[in-house]
Scaffold this motif. Structure first.
Motif, PDB file in Angstrom:
ATOM      1  N   PHE A   1       1.583   2.128   6.920  1.00 17.92           N
ATOM      2  CA  PHE A   1       1.034   1.042   6.024  1.00 17.92           C
ATOM      3  C   PHE A   1       0.373   1.736   4.793  1.00 17.92           C
ATOM      4  O   PHE A   1       0.052   2.820   4.951  1.00 17.92           O
ATOM      5  CB  PHE A   1      -0.071   0.252   6.910  1.00 17.92           C
ATOM      6  CG  PHE A   1       0.461  -0.474   8.124  1.00 17.92           C
ATOM      7  CD1 PHE A   1       1.111  -1.637   7.641  1.00 17.92           C
ATOM      8  CD2 PHE A   1       0.414  -0.025   9.147  1.00 17.92           C
ATOM      9  CE1 PHE A   1       1.696  -2.214   9.008  1.00 17.92           C
ATOM     10  CE2 PHE A   1       0.827  -0.752  10.364  1.00 17.92           C
ATOM     11  CZ  PHE A   1       1.486  -1.820  10.203  1.00 17.92           C
TER      12      PHE A   1
ATOM     13  N   CYS B   1       3.513  -3.139   4.781  1.00 20.12           N
ATOM     14  CA  CYS B   1       4.102  -2.238   5.714  1.00 20.12           C
ATOM     15  C   CYS B   1       5.246  -1.154   4.974  1.00 20.12           C
ATOM     16  O   CYS B   1       6.482  -1.822   5.011  1.00 20.12           O
ATOM     17  CB  CYS B   1       4.723  -3.036   6.824  1.00 20.12           C
ATOM     18  SG  CYS B   1       5.483  -1.878   8.073  1.00 20.12           S
ATOM     19  N   VAL B   2       5.020  -0.332   4.229  1.00 20.08           N
ATOM     20  CA  VAL B   2       5.517   0.369   3.437  1.00 20.08           C
ATOM     21  C   VAL B   2       6.878   1.289   4.298  1.00 20.08           C
ATOM     22  O   VAL B   2       7.957   1.219   3.730  1.00 20.08           O
ATOM     23  CB  VAL B   2       4.979   1.590   2.761  1.00 20.08           C
ATOM     24  CG1 VAL B   2       4.122   0.818   1.516  1.00 20.08           C
ATOM     25  CG2 VAL B   2       3.865   2.254   3.535  1.00 20.08           C
TER      26      VAL B   2
ATOM     27  N   ASP C   1       8.507  -0.373   6.556  1.00 23.97           N
ATOM     28  CA  ASP C   1       9.721  -1.032   6.781  1.00 23.97           C
ATOM     29  C   ASP C   1      10.202  -1.310   5.352  1.00 23.97           C
ATOM     30  O   ASP C   1      11.402  -1.763   5.283  1.00 23.97           O
ATOM     31  CB  ASP C   1       9.180  -2.661   7.258  1.00 23.97           C
ATOM     32  CG  ASP C   1       8.813  -2.598   8.544  1.00 23.97           C
ATOM     33  OD1 ASP C   1       9.410  -1.786   9.461  1.00 23.97           O
ATOM     34  OD2 ASP C   1       8.385  -3.332   9.187  1.00 23.97           O
ATOM     35  N   GLU C   2       9.342  -1.260   4.161  1.00 22.73           N
ATOM     36  CA  GLU C   2       9.763  -1.532   2.934  1.00 22.73           C
ATOM     37  C   GLU C   2      11.049  -0.466   2.313  1.00 22.73           C
ATOM     38  O   GLU C   2      11.834  -0.541   1.882  1.00 22.73           O
ATOM     39  CB  GLU C   2       8.778  -1.617   1.784  1.00 22.73           C
ATOM     40  CG  GLU C   2       8.128  -2.949   2.196  1.00 22.73           C
ATOM     41  CD  GLU C   2       6.944  -3.385   1.111  1.00 22.73           C
ATOM     42  OE1 GLU C   2       6.869  -4.643   0.823  1.00 22.73           O
ATOM     43  OE2 GLU C   2       6.144  -2.307   0.483  1.00 22.73           O
TER      44      GLU C   2
END
Lengths: 252, 252
Positions: free
Chosen positions: A161, A181-182, A184-185
């Protein structure tokens, strides 16, 4: 500038393969401090020998199911199950993968993708001296939206995150609610270069070195919401049916 | 190689601003065929004058709610609502944004983000001659996973799904199930360079020219799942309560 590219020439992975070596053989230049190495869970599973024989994919899903979240039978009789798997991840098919594996076998997810990611990060750091982070991805569907996107199911040496606590918006007010939520990005971004049909299961993300950190940072398990505080912990039909049964008993 | 970068120096947007001109003033080099211009919905809303006065953000959310999907009251009394907004999008807060706007006002989503995206794509194509696509993004939470990621809520001149029909996996079997939502993956990727606190609401994605296409391609509305076929169209508590009431009536 963020640069994202997939590694060409990753060979077919078999149980026991050393993924650190495989990745380093395929990188097209030295890894740099702050690079993020993003690996499709499929090859991690293969290296870890998570291939099992299964005449029936549905049976493998049943065995991997910790909790049935929702199910639906199509007019043709096909049953779609949304289940929680042993990692806490809610998805169709419990992470059981019957594509890209030999007939009669299925691939399960790594037992502990965060541990796998930390081991990969450790190995890559040791071998190269570069301070890299590792994310392991899987393709997941979503509630409310069609199609799938890649998500982080394992993370090592990287912030999953982005911590915006203490930062303010353009008007000077604290940004308290937002928790990007980096991980997932990043997983989603690399699917754009890895593709589904091609054998390109590893991508490098260069340009967000600030997200790379210690190996004891929380893993991707911390992204999974506790069902107790999840408003969508159960499908609507399943919850209705439970409520109906309880209501009829209470009214009788 | 995918390259993603945010444009610096986008000025504060006010109603009536010409976003095509604003973006072209900020680009740091000529747009090229196949570039994807990714715009945070906030500045589209501002240009379209979607700022309304609201003493109370909650009231604005109520007005933008087509359907209450789920709600939960925290121990401190704070009510979180998950609602369907007029665009069919399920999210907390119905797209009502009270950050980065003057006190006493909130920002609503564009009335028709797909039309806004198509108009932007048309304007950018006409002004530059470059065959570009446009995605408009919003930050959304997810079921089952903590935190938020950026998603596509408008799209013009770009394929929102990658069409894998007819392609096969490494074993030669058709990839029938997978429908990668590339528009959401592009939106997520650009959040990594746009950030939340900085005033960098526009990013360029270069390297997936194959996704750019005609202006009459389906927009981001096509990503939204029809509630009728959504197993999570209602929160578990809400569905249980409805079932309980129906069961009690049936059992009485």
């Amino acid at each position: 500038m963020l640069q994202i590219w997939a590694l060409d020439g990753i060979r077919e992975i078999t149980p026991g393969d050393d993924l650190v070596g495989v990745i380093l053989d395929a990188v097209d230049g030295p890894l740099r401090d702050g690079d993020i190495v993003v690996v499709t869970s499929k090859i991690v599973s293969k290296a870890e020998g998570r291939i099992i024989e299964a005449a029936d994919r549905e049976d493998a899903i049943t065995r991997e199911t910790v909790r049935l979240v929702a199910s639906r039978t199509s007019p043709t009789g096909h049953v779609t199950r949304i289940v929680e798997n042993p990692l806490g991840i809610v998805s169709a098919a419990a992470g059981v993968d019957a594509s890209n594996t030999p007939e009669g076998t299925v691939l399960l997810l790594p037992v502990d993708p965060d541990a796998s990611a930390r081991a990969l990060a450790t190995g890559l750091r040791t071998a190269t001296g570069a301070h890299v982070g590792v994310i392991i991805t899987d393709t997941l569907g979503r509630a409310w939206r069609e199609g799938q996107t890649d998500h982080a199911i394992g993370a090592g040496g990287i912030h999953v995150f982005e911590d915006l606590r203490g930062t303010v918006d353009a008007e000077g007010r604290p940004l308290v609610v937002t928790l990007p939520c980096v991980a997932d990005e990043i997983a989603a971004a690399t699917d754009l270069v890895k593709g589904k049909a091609a054998r390109r299961p590893v991508a490098i993300v260069r340009g967000r070195a600030d997200l790379v950190g210690d190996l004891d940072l929380p893993g991707a398990r911390s992204i999974v919401r506790d069902p107790v505080r999840d408003m969508f912990r159960q499908g609507a039909d399943e919850a209705y049916a439970e409520g109906f049964a309880a209501g009829r008993a209470a009214g009788a």
